[in-house]
Design a protein around this motif. Structure first.
Motif, PDB file in Angstrom:
ATOM      1  N   SER A   1       0.860  -1.030  -0.049  1.00 15.64           N
ATOM      2  CA  SER A   1       0.184   0.031  -0.034  1.00 15.64           C
ATOM      3  C   SER A   1       0.839   1.322   0.103  1.00 15.64           C
ATOM      4  CB  SER A   1      -1.100   0.099   1.143  1.00 15.64           C
ATOM      5  OG  SER A   1      -0.351   0.007   2.424  1.00 15.64           O
ATOM      6  N   GLN A   2       1.895   1.129   0.862  1.00  6.23           N
ATOM      7  CA  GLN A   2       2.730   2.465   0.872  1.00  6.23           C
ATOM      8  C   GLN A   2       3.570   2.524  -0.622  1.00  6.23           C
ATOM      9  OE1 GLN A   2       3.254   4.440   3.456  1.00  6.23           O
ATOM     10  NE2 GLN A   2       1.635   3.604   4.478  1.00  6.23           N
ATOM     11  N   ILE A   3       4.310   1.482  -1.093  1.00  5.50           N
ATOM     12  CA  ILE A   3       5.054   1.531  -2.374  1.00  5.50           C
ATOM     13  C   ILE A   3       3.986   1.835  -3.603  1.00  5.50           C
ATOM     14  CG2 ILE A   3       6.705   0.305  -3.756  1.00  5.50           C
ATOM     15  CD1 ILE A   3       7.882   0.976  -1.286  1.00  5.50           C
ATOM     16  N   TYR A   4       2.801   1.254  -3.524  1.00  5.23           N
ATOM     17  CA  TYR A   4       1.951   1.150  -4.763  1.00  5.23           C
ATOM     18  C   TYR A   4       1.482   2.695  -4.621  1.00  5.23           C
ATOM     19  CZ  TYR A   4      -2.156   0.689  -7.550  1.00  5.23           C
ATOM     20  OH  TYR A   4      -3.178   1.006  -8.475  1.00  5.23           O
ATOM     21  N   THR A   5       1.011   3.253  -3.464  1.00  8.98           N
ATOM     22  CA  THR A   5       0.652   4.647  -3.435  1.00  8.98           C
ATOM     23  C   THR A   5       1.487   5.775  -3.900  1.00  8.98           C
ATOM     24  OG1 THR A   5      -0.940   3.849  -1.534  1.00  8.98           O
ATOM     25  CG2 THR A   5      -0.461   6.170  -2.051  1.00  8.98           C
TER      26      THR A   5
END
Length: 484
Positions: free
Chosen positions: A436-440
């Motif tokens: 969720s952090q890397i994708y966002t």
């Protein structure tokens, strides 16, 4: 125990496709990063509970931790159905509910340790495959139930007397609570203790040792144990990434609405689940010819190819939320405005009476402006490959682990299984938060490239410890390897 595993996985998967749209509905302040914590909270609860329930089952009848854990899951599902009621901080109530559901799911360690102790060495691969198949069927039917419940709609029916909204988001968890109650009844009515050694001989007591004795201390290959724990962590990590990113990815790439994302991903995940059950059945027969280690190696390679396919390769960019932003506002947006929440930008661009749900890739995710879209054919192909590789890796990890432990005293086996389950839960914590952090912030290219790197590292580790991943009884010459 098969049924308990099935109902536990249904309780998890029955909401997995709808968590993101439900979170957006009840708390507009929640973003994709918080979604990662919501998904991870389930595994945090499971990671904490697994060793505790495993230890509990070593000293007391297994019925006790099974009933208590299931009752906690039932109560947590009921809490989830009411997270819309508070006037603020709704996302934290959802976080708590999912953490408690995960805590109840810590009984997986009890189930696995029971099955490992109730089967002989030659029976264990088949029993572990059956267990994983029941778990997979639960993952299949969960999204199917969720898909059926979408017919109720987002508004559904409200029971004002008890402040209960029965809609496409709450009906699945209430159904899961009902299944939990049925599970408790069946545990009391049917479950019986049973234990045999590696040769299939009945254990007369908890301290019984068959012909000859095993060194209880230092007899297990702890390098092999740690290696399997790490490999299992990686396997669960990549699958957690896969199931977490499915809904946000498809909403961003294909401009699906919340309802469409839940419905279509539910269908896709159901088909993948059916594929997984078939794989479990095939693995049982194939392992007798090739051995578990070779199959685990092949499964990891298939998972690697599945995530490699997900890398963006084309030139077409995804649609940006609100066409007004796409062509006119983005080039003129100042750095200050880019830091504003997306709903503020949205308010500036749209009339006050605009009620259409925004679709497409949010402009606040800056990578949307320069990262090629992932075509639907790529996404489905990846689903098929991951649905093939994951069940292979899952069942082979459990089987190898139980064989490496051998006929350890029951006190050790429950705890060892608890730690394996905890390592998987740790992966389910870090996986959703990571993606969720890397994708966002960085987009799918970075997210899936890093996943590929993690799988490559696990393949290298498997090569290093390959010869050590053998059954305890084979290691000490009590059985021939071809019989295991």
């Amino acid at each position: 125990m098969y049924l308990t595993m099935f109902l536990s996985s249904v309780g998890f998967s029955i909401v997995i496709m709808s968590v993101w749209p439900y979170l957006q509905k009840i708390d507009p302040t929640a973003d994709a990063s918080f979604l990662g914590w919501i998904i991870a909270s389930y595994s945090i609860g499971q990671m904490v509970a697994s060793p505790l329930f495993g230890l509990w089952s070593n000293y007391r009848p297994r019925r006790e931790p099974l009933v208590v854990s299931t009752a906690i899951s039932v109560a947590a599902n009921c809490l989830y159905a009411y997270v819309h009621v508070p006037h603020s901080h709704n996302k934290y109530y959802m976080l708590t509910a999912r953490a408690l559901v995960g805590f109840g799911a810590g009984n997986v360690a009890v189930v696995r340790s029971y099955i490992a102790g109730a089967t002989s060495l030659t029976e264990r691969t088949s029993a572990m495959a059956n267990t994983s198949a029941c778990q997979a069927v639960g993952f299949i039917l969960g999204p199917v139930f969720q898909t059926c419940f979408t017919l109720i709609g987002e508004e559904g029916i409200t029971w004002k007397l008890v402040h209960l909204q029965l809609n496409m988001y709450t009906a699945p968890v209430l159904f899961g609570a009902l299944l939990g109650v049925i599970n408790i009844i069946l545990i009391f009515a049917i479950f019986r203790e049973h234990r045999v050694d590696d040769m299939g001989r009945q254990w007369k007591s908890i301290n019984f040792e068959g012909e000859g004795t095993y060194d209880a201390e230092g007899s297990v290959d702890h390098v092999a144990v740690v290696a399997i724990n790490f490999l299992f962590f990686v396997i669960l990590f990549v699958f957690a990434v896969f199931e977490t990113i499915a809904t946000p990815l498809t909403m961003d790439m294909y401009s699906w609405t919340r309802k469409e994302a839940v419905f279509y991903n539910g269908i896709i995940l159901s088909v993948v689940g059916i594929e997984s059950v078939i794989v479990f059945m095939v693995v049982k027969m194939l392992s007798k010819r090739t051995g578990e280690r070779a199959i685990l190696h092949g499964g990891l390679l298939i998972v690697l190819v599945g995530f490699f396919i997900l890398l963006p390769w084309g030139k077409k960019l995804p649609n940006i939320q609100w066409q007004e932003l796409k062509n006119n506002s983005i080039p003129r947006t100042t750095s200050t405005e880019m830091l504003m929440p997306f709903w503020s930008l949205q308010a500036m661009q749209l009339p006050s009476n605009h009620t259409v749900e925004p679709v497409g890739c949010p402009v606040t995710q800056s990578w949307c402006l320069n990262t090629p879209m992932i075509y639907l054919a790529q996404y489905i192909s990846s689903d098929i490959l991951i649905g093939l590789g994951y069940p292979v890796c899952n069942v082979m990890s459990y089987t190898l682990y139980s064989k490496i432990l051998g006929p350890k005293p029951q006190v050790s086996k429950g705890v060892y299984m608890g730690w394996l389950t905890a390592s998987g839960s740790g992966a389910r914590i870090l996986g959703p938060v990571f993606v969720s952090q890397i994708y966002t912030h960085l987009g799918p290219r970075w997210a899936f490239s890093l996943i590929c790197g993690v799988v490559v590292v696990s393949l290298l580790l498997l090569e290093i410890v390959y010869k050590r991943l053998i059954a305890f009884s084979v290691r000490y010459g009590r059985m021939q390897e071809e019989n295991c």
